[in-house]
Design a protein around this motif. Structure first.
Motif, PDB file in Angstrom:
ATOM      1  N   PRO A  68       0.803  -1.229   0.000  1.00 52.09           N
ATOM      2  CA  PRO A  68       0.000   0.000   0.000  1.00 52.09           C
ATOM      3  C   PRO A  68       0.832   1.273   0.000  1.00 52.09           C
ATOM      4  O   PRO A  68       0.373   2.315  -0.488  1.00 52.09           O
ATOM      5  CB  PRO A  68      -0.825  -0.111   1.287  1.00 52.09           C
ATOM      6  N   ILE A  71       2.051   2.367  -3.971  1.00 53.90           N
ATOM      7  CA  ILE A  71       1.106   2.397  -5.086  1.00 53.90           C
ATOM      8  C   ILE A  71       1.396   3.622  -5.957  1.00 53.90           C
ATOM      9  O   ILE A  71       1.373   4.753  -5.470  1.00 53.90           O
ATOM     10  CB  ILE A  71      -0.347   2.448  -4.581  1.00 53.90           C
ATOM     11  N   HIS A 147      -7.555  -8.348  -1.965  1.00 55.69           N
ATOM     12  CA  HIS A 147      -8.155  -7.645  -0.838  1.00 55.69           C
ATOM     13  C   HIS A 147      -9.465  -8.328  -0.484  1.00 55.69           C
ATOM     14  O   HIS A 147      -9.907  -9.259  -1.163  1.00 55.69           O
ATOM     15  CB  HIS A 147      -8.407  -6.168  -1.177  1.00 55.69           C
ATOM     16  N   SER A 183      -7.063  -4.923   7.419  1.00 50.14           N
ATOM     17  CA  SER A 183      -7.572  -4.540   6.095  1.00 50.14           C
ATOM     18  C   SER A 183      -8.797  -3.644   6.215  1.00 50.14           C
ATOM     19  O   SER A 183      -9.056  -2.816   5.329  1.00 50.14           O
ATOM     20  CB  SER A 183      -7.909  -5.784   5.276  1.00 50.14           C
ATOM     21  N   HIS A 187      -5.513  -0.433   5.485  1.00 45.29           N
ATOM     22  CA  HIS A 187      -5.573  -0.483   4.027  1.00 45.29           C
ATOM     23  C   HIS A 187      -6.058  -1.857   3.620  1.00 45.29           C
ATOM     24  O   HIS A 187      -5.667  -2.864   4.205  1.00 45.29           O
ATOM     25  CB  HIS A 187      -4.208  -0.191   3.406  1.00 45.29           C
ATOM     26  N   ASN A 189      -5.490  -3.772   1.004  1.00 53.32           N
ATOM     27  CA  ASN A 189      -4.623  -4.720   0.320  1.00 53.32           C
ATOM     28  C   ASN A 189      -4.099  -5.792   1.262  1.00 53.32           C
ATOM     29  O   ASN A 189      -3.721  -5.509   2.404  1.00 53.32           O
ATOM     30  CB  ASN A 189      -3.438  -4.000  -0.326  1.00 53.32           C
ATOM     31  N   TYR A 308      -5.063   8.157   2.829  1.00 57.39           N
ATOM     32  CA  TYR A 308      -4.024   7.980   1.823  1.00 57.39           C
ATOM     33  C   TYR A 308      -4.498   8.357   0.420  1.00 57.39           C
ATOM     34  O   TYR A 308      -3.734   8.887  -0.390  1.00 57.39           O
ATOM     35  CB  TYR A 308      -3.528   6.528   1.822  1.00 57.39           C
ATOM     36  N   TYR A 309      -5.758   8.119   0.107  1.00 57.21           N
ATOM     37  CA  TYR A 309      -6.243   8.352  -1.255  1.00 57.21           C
ATOM     38  C   TYR A 309      -6.551   9.827  -1.521  1.00 57.21           C
ATOM     39  O   TYR A 309      -6.966  10.180  -2.622  1.00 57.21           O
ATOM     40  CB  TYR A 309      -7.481   7.486  -1.536  1.00 57.21           C
TER      41      TYR A 309
END
Length: 313
Positions: A68, A71, A147, A183, A187, A189, A308-309
């Motif tokens: 993660p 990416i 995931h 998860s 994150h 993944n 994070y996104y």
């Protein structure tokens, strides 16, 4: 609710809706391919309208077992990603699209067709609660890493070719309880190993195809030689919401050095933890109407990487 529209009907072969639902994955067919709400121009419009924290995207050139923290990103705004999806090398998800009334009607009509096929007259009677929709737009030859998702899901392929592989993890030999907690809170993944392969079921999809993904069954996805449009039609039953709340609270306790047994192992203690957790989350729920507060709450509850996104926003 009105009868479901013919174009939104979900069907399954060999009576799988009655035999396997909701415990095993199975193939479905649907009438949503070509629907005007699920075309690139309309999705681009939706990307311009959604709050930014409901849009996540990155490069589609990632590994099945993707770190993660590594990416690769895409240097485009969300609307441009959709418009250039054939060449952008990107993967994108638009979350909670049911907040737009026309998408909610589409999703509810599709689920109502399933409810009636199973002998129920309403979504509530069939256990379809907390209904949500997630729209995926991917460039050719993109990968969605390994995931799991904490809801049940009818995944429908709208455009393009896609390979969707689901793995049986009911005995927790592939993904352990602590990894499920991580998860859900850090994150999504997960680490993938080729030894998992015998437990996988691959669905090869084109527009009009789809599959049922059971609660917390891990999976990974790849597209083929053209751009892909897909949608996850999800819901949470009372039992799923209870399990999710316990997973979240167990994760918090594990972070404090108090690892917990999985939901269901200690029913009496589960009830105490659930009451405590839900009292706290009820108090902060009104704050989530603000995107700024959602970001702050995610950071407090899930850690500094929770947003994070949004690093490019």
């Amino acid at each position: 609710m009105n009868a479901s529209e013919p174009g939104s009907v979900i069907t399954a072969a060999n009576d799988a809706l009655r035999r396997d639902f909701p415990l095993k994955p199975f193939a479905i067919r649907h009438g949503l391919a070509g629907h005007p709400l699920l075309t690139l121009p309309r999705i681009a419009q939706l990307a311009a309208e959604l709050p930014r924290d409901l849009i996540e995207y990155n490069s589609g050139k990632v590994a099945i077992s993707q770190d993660p923290d590594a990416i690769p990103t895409v240097d485009l705004d969300p609307v441009e990603v959709v418009k250039r999806i054939e060449t952008a090398g990107a993967w994108m998800v638009l979350k909670r699209v049911e907040n737009a009334p026309e998408y909610r009607r589409l999703i509810e009509d599709a689920l109502l067709s399933v409810a009636r096929a199973r002998g129920f007259e309403s979504l509530r009677d069939a256990g379809f609660e907390q209904i949500e929709g997630f729209l995926f737009v991917s460039s050719p030859n993109s990968t969605t890493p390994f995931h799991l998702d904490s809801e049940d899901n009818f995944f429908v392929q709208i455009h393009g070719e896609k390979f969707f592989t689901i793995y049986d993890n009911r005995d927790r030999r592939l993904v352990a309880e602590d990894e499920i907690e991580r998860s859900m809170t850090k994150h999504r993944n997960l680490k993938f190993d080729e030894s998992f392969a015998p437990r996988g079921t691959e669905f090869h999809m084109f527009g009009g195809d789809g599959c049922f993904v059971p609660y917390q069954w891990p999976h990974w996805v790849r597209t083929a030689g053209s751009h892909s449009i897909s949608m996850a039609i999800t819901w949470k039953t009372r039992e799923v919401r209870r399990a999710n709340d316990l997973h979240f609270f167990n994760s918090m306790l594990r972070g404090l050095g108090w690892p917990q047994k999985p939901p269901g192992a200690q029913p009496a203690f589960d009830a105490v933890k659930l009451a405590f957790y839900r009292t706290g989350t009820t108090a902060v729920r009104p704050l989530r109407a603000s995107m700024t507060m959602r970001r702050i709450l995610r950071r407090i509850a899930l850690g500094k990487r929770a947003n994070y996104y949004l690093k490019d926003a």
